[in-house]
Design a protein around this motif. Structure first.
Motif, PDB file in Angstrom:
ATOM      1  N   THR A  26       0.834  -1.203   0.000  1.00 42.45           N
ATOM      2  CA  THR A  26       0.000   0.000   0.000  1.00 42.45           C
ATOM      3  C   THR A  26       0.867   1.251   0.000  1.00 42.45           C
ATOM      4  O   THR A  26       0.619   2.193  -0.761  1.00 42.45           O
ATOM      5  CB  THR A  26      -0.940  -0.001   1.228  1.00 42.45           C
ATOM      6  OG1 THR A  26      -1.769  -1.161   1.177  1.00 42.45           O
ATOM      7  CG2 THR A  26      -1.801   1.253   1.274  1.00 42.45           C
ATOM      8  N   MET A  59      -4.888   6.061   0.338  1.00 42.73           N
ATOM      9  CA  MET A  59      -3.886   5.066   0.721  1.00 42.73           C
ATOM     10  C   MET A  59      -3.050   5.521   1.911  1.00 42.73           C
ATOM     11  O   MET A  59      -2.614   4.703   2.727  1.00 42.73           O
ATOM     12  CB  MET A  59      -3.002   4.707  -0.478  1.00 42.73           C
ATOM     13  CG  MET A  59      -3.714   3.787  -1.462  1.00 42.73           C
ATOM     14  SD  MET A  59      -2.659   3.242  -2.808  1.00 42.73           S
ATOM     15  CE  MET A  59      -2.701   4.665  -3.876  1.00 42.73           C
ATOM     16  N   SER A  63      -2.798   3.329   5.213  1.00 43.39           N
ATOM     17  CA  SER A  63      -1.506   2.913   5.759  1.00 43.39           C
ATOM     18  C   SER A  63      -1.489   3.073   7.272  1.00 43.39           C
ATOM     19  O   SER A  63      -0.992   2.204   8.004  1.00 43.39           O
ATOM     20  CB  SER A  63      -0.362   3.719   5.133  1.00 43.39           C
ATOM     21  OG  SER A  63      -0.245   3.422   3.766  1.00 43.39           O
ATOM     22  N   HIS A 111      -3.295  -1.686  -8.091  1.00 42.31           N
ATOM     23  CA  HIS A 111      -4.485  -1.886  -7.259  1.00 42.31           C
ATOM     24  C   HIS A 111      -4.965  -3.334  -7.329  1.00 42.31           C
ATOM     25  O   HIS A 111      -5.409  -3.889  -6.311  1.00 42.31           O
ATOM     26  CB  HIS A 111      -5.586  -0.905  -7.642  1.00 42.31           C
ATOM     27  CG  HIS A 111      -5.339   0.476  -7.135  1.00 42.31           C
ATOM     28  ND1 HIS A 111      -5.605   0.843  -5.841  1.00 42.31           N
ATOM     29  CD2 HIS A 111      -4.813   1.575  -7.742  1.00 42.31           C
ATOM     30  CE1 HIS A 111      -5.266   2.117  -5.661  1.00 42.31           C
ATOM     31  NE2 HIS A 111      -4.782   2.580  -6.801  1.00 42.31           N
ATOM     32  N   ILE A 114      -2.676  -5.274  -5.027  1.00 44.53           N
ATOM     33  CA  ILE A 114      -2.981  -5.060  -3.610  1.00 44.53           C
ATOM     34  C   ILE A 114      -4.277  -5.768  -3.224  1.00 44.53           C
ATOM     35  O   ILE A 114      -4.384  -6.305  -2.114  1.00 44.53           O
ATOM     36  CB  ILE A 114      -3.015  -3.563  -3.257  1.00 44.53           C
ATOM     37  CG1 ILE A 114      -1.594  -2.987  -3.347  1.00 44.53           C
ATOM     38  CG2 ILE A 114      -3.587  -3.345  -1.857  1.00 44.53           C
ATOM     39  CD1 ILE A 114      -1.489  -1.516  -3.081  1.00 44.53           C
ATOM     40  N   ARG A 140     -10.621  -3.081   2.129  1.00 46.07           N
ATOM     41  CA  ARG A 140      -9.476  -2.778   1.257  1.00 46.07           C
ATOM     42  C   ARG A 140      -9.610  -3.542  -0.063  1.00 46.07           C
ATOM     43  O   ARG A 140      -9.293  -3.028  -1.122  1.00 46.07           O
ATOM     44  CB  ARG A 140      -8.147  -3.154   1.928  1.00 46.07           C
ATOM     45  CG  ARG A 140      -7.879  -2.578   3.286  1.00 46.07           C
ATOM     46  CD  ARG A 140      -7.739  -1.078   3.390  1.00 46.07           C
ATOM     47  NE  ARG A 140      -6.996  -0.503   2.300  1.00 46.07           N
ATOM     48  CZ  ARG A 140      -7.286   0.699   1.756  1.00 46.07           C
ATOM     49  NH1 ARG A 140      -8.277   1.415   2.208  1.00 46.07           N
ATOM     50  NH2 ARG A 140      -6.571   1.177   0.778  1.00 46.07           N
ATOM     51  N   HIS A 144      -9.779  -1.535  -3.593  1.00 39.13           N
ATOM     52  CA  HIS A 144      -8.741  -1.695  -4.618  1.00 39.13           C
ATOM     53  C   HIS A 144      -9.304  -2.315  -5.895  1.00 39.13           C
ATOM     54  O   HIS A 144      -8.884  -1.949  -6.991  1.00 39.13           O
ATOM     55  CB  HIS A 144      -7.557  -2.493  -4.066  1.00 39.13           C
ATOM     56  CG  HIS A 144      -6.749  -1.705  -3.089  1.00 39.13           C
ATOM     57  ND1 HIS A 144      -5.967  -0.634  -3.461  1.00 39.13           N
ATOM     58  CD2 HIS A 144      -6.624  -1.814  -1.747  1.00 39.13           C
ATOM     59  CE1 HIS A 144      -5.384  -0.128  -2.394  1.00 39.13           C
ATOM     60  NE2 HIS A 144      -5.774  -0.816  -1.336  1.00 39.13           N
TER      61      HIS A 144
END
Length: 156
Positions: A26, A59, A63, A111, A114, A140, A144
């Motif tokens: 990320t 992001m 994080s 993306h 992730i 998430r 993504h």
């Protein structure tokens, strides 16, 4: 103090390690997106400049949430880019920024990557009975995947 949250120490460690990989990916995509925001050019400059800002801001916030979950599990979150780079499976941008369309395609792939990493974290968290990590990570995956779709549509 000992941690007694109903998850065995080895399972907390497995969840934290998986989260560290997700955090590193990320953070790497955050940096790439921020760099693209600064350097995008072309006929879609305004749209992409604003879109990239929205994405890197999201992001950055994510994080922090991932790092805080690692801490709640009793482990230290990576605190330097050197540590992040060792954990990341995404590569950082190197050299002259690509054209706008390549930027968009590269971010879409990032993306997607992730989303897959987050799915791996979900499996680890589920095996550990770590519902809180799963609660942090499941959105998430959705975010993504949706972001990758929107970027693919932009590059078409």
């Amino acid at each position: 103090m000992d941690i007694d949250i109903g998850i065995k120490a080895e399972d907390r460690k497995a969840s934290a390690n998986a989260l560290m990989r997700l955090l590193a990916d990320t953070y790497t995509l955050y940096l790439k997106t921020h760099g693209y925001h600064w350097n995008v050019e072309g006929p879609h400059f305004q749209q992409l400049h604003a879109l990239f800002m929205q994405q890197y801001t999201e992001m950055w916030t994510a994080s922090d949430e991932l790092a805080e979950r690692i801490r709640a599990l009793g482990f230290y979150a990576p605190g330097s880019y050197a540590q992040m780079a060792k954990l990341a499976s995404l590569s950082e941008e190197d050299g002259t920024p690509p054209d706008w369309k390549t930027m968009v395609k590269t971010l879409a792939k990032g993306h997607e990557h992730i989303a897959a990493t987050a799915r791996d974290v979900l499996r680890t968290a589920e095996a550990a009975g770590d519902d809180a990590t799963a609660d942090v990570v499941a959105p998430r995956v959705t975010l993504h995947e949706k972001t990758a779709w929107m970027l693919r549509a932009t590059a078409s």
